[in-house]
Scaffold this motif. Structure first.
Motif, PDB file in Angstrom:
ATOM      1  N   PHE A 171      64.231  58.012  18.258  1.00 36.39           N
ATOM      2  CA  PHE A 171      64.192  56.598  17.869  1.00 36.39           C
ATOM      3  C   PHE A 171      65.491  55.889  18.237  1.00 36.39           C
ATOM      4  N   ILE A 172      66.627  56.586  18.111  1.00 33.33           N
ATOM      5  CA  ILE A 172      67.895  55.998  18.545  1.00 33.33           C
ATOM      6  C   ILE A 172      67.867  55.768  20.049  1.00 33.33           C
ATOM      7  N   GLU A 173      67.317  56.734  20.778  1.00 38.10           N
ATOM      8  CA  GLU A 173      67.185  56.570  22.230  1.00 38.10           C
ATOM      9  C   GLU A 173      66.272  55.381  22.558  1.00 38.10           C
ATOM     10  N   LEU A 174      65.247  55.184  21.749  1.00 38.56           N
ATOM     11  CA  LEU A 174      64.349  54.050  21.937  1.00 38.56           C
ATOM     12  C   LEU A 174      65.096  52.733  21.737  1.00 38.56           C
ATOM     13  N   VAL A 175      65.928  52.670  20.701  1.00 40.83           N
ATOM     14  CA  VAL A 175      66.729  51.456  20.453  1.00 40.83           C
ATOM     15  C   VAL A 175      67.583  51.136  21.671  1.00 40.83           C
ATOM     16  N   LYS A 176      68.247  52.142  22.206  1.00 40.38           N
ATOM     17  CA  LYS A 176      69.121  51.917  23.365  1.00 40.38           C
ATOM     18  C   LYS A 176      68.320  51.552  24.613  1.00 40.38           C
ATOM     19  N   SER A 218      71.022  50.897  14.988  1.00 41.86           N
ATOM     20  CA  SER A 218      70.953  52.355  15.109  1.00 41.86           C
ATOM     21  C   SER A 218      71.272  53.038  13.779  1.00 41.86           C
ATOM     22  N   LEU A 219      72.255  52.537  13.060  1.00 43.29           N
ATOM     23  CA  LEU A 219      72.601  53.122  11.762  1.00 43.29           C
ATOM     24  C   LEU A 219      71.461  52.937  10.765  1.00 43.29           C
ATOM     25  N   THR A 220      70.781  51.801  10.827  1.00 41.84           N
ATOM     26  CA  THR A 220      69.638  51.569   9.943  1.00 41.84           C
ATOM     27  C   THR A 220      68.536  52.592  10.207  1.00 41.84           C
ATOM     28  N   VAL A 221      68.263  52.828  11.495  1.00 39.39           N
ATOM     29  CA  VAL A 221      67.254  53.826  11.865  1.00 39.39           C
ATOM     30  C   VAL A 221      67.675  55.212  11.379  1.00 39.39           C
TER      31      VAL A 221
END
Length: 242
Positions: A171-176, A218-221
């Protein structure tokens, strides 16, 4: 402890954004960047939903489907893992119209990123399922459960806990990866930042705010996934004790 640290980091990030926004040089860019951040968040959420759905379907098809379905699942996984997300975006947005298929840019963003992350997630789901202790499978068979019942009641709840940490990374990779959608004309956070930088040449304030906003998302995720992991672990422990 880790969740508290992450919450503290998120609070510090939001406070820093608020402090910078009080400065006239930074305040000018906040409305447009927040508008872009909303679009980034929408693509992230919808892409994540699609990724989880595709990962679950592809993993189960690869493990238990008939041979043609297994081949189809493997083809999907390898194509979307083996090619660039940027190329996938361009292919859906610029190549499909050559075949008479026209898709909205927002839909293309959700499809491309969701399918891309879903392909990686399929291997996460498959690995978590096969990692469940063999005794659990044997106990399910002894209880005369069908495969569907076995997966729904016994295997997937245990595999779910093992899936959460790697899904957090995906999911972090998705955000980026959402920053790529600026290349297909979507006014996301990166697109807004590039526009502002080109028109004002205020590189430092623009990209400082962008960095902090991406960090906050990202921190929220990460916090959400850690809380989910904690809750799932507790539920699994209670189930074993019962």
């Amino acid at each position: 402890m880790w969740i508290r640290m992450l919450v503290a980091m998120l609070a510090a990030t939001l406070l820093l954004i608020a402090l910078l926004s009080a400065n006239a040089e930074y305040r000018l860019f906040m409305p447009g960047l927040l508008e872009g951040a909303v679009l980034t968040a929408e693509i992230t959420v919808l892409g994540a939903v699609l990724a989880v759905f595709m990962a679950l379907i592809a993993a189960l098809a690869k493990l238990y489907g008939p041979l043609p379905i297994r081949w189809l699942s493997t083809t999907y996984i390898e194509i979307f893992r083996g090619t660039s997300a940027l190329v996938q975006l361009f292919w859906l947005y610029f190549v499909l119209p050559q075949f008479g298929i026209f898709l909205d840019a927002f839909l293309v963003a959700v499809l491309a990123l969701g399918l891309n992350i879903g392909a990686y997630g399929a291997e996460v789901v498959r690995g978590a399922i096969v990692s469940v202790a063999r005794g659990q499978w044997e106990a399910s068979i002894a209880l005369n459960m069908s495969r569907a019942q076995m997966l729904r009641r016994i295997i997937l709840p245990q595999a779910f806990t093992a899936m959460i940490p790697p899904w957090g990374n995906l999911f972090i990779e998705l955000v980026k990866s959402t920053s790529l959608v600026s290349l297909i004309t979507l006014a996301d956070l990166t697109f807004k930042a590039q526009q502002m930088n080109q028109s004002t040449l205020k590189t430092v304030p623009v990209f400082t705010l962008v960095l902090l906003i991406y960090l906050a998302i990202s921190l929220t995720v990460t916090i959400a996934m850690r809380l989910l992991e904690q809750r799932a672990s507790k539920g699994l422990t209670r189930g074993r004790v019962a």
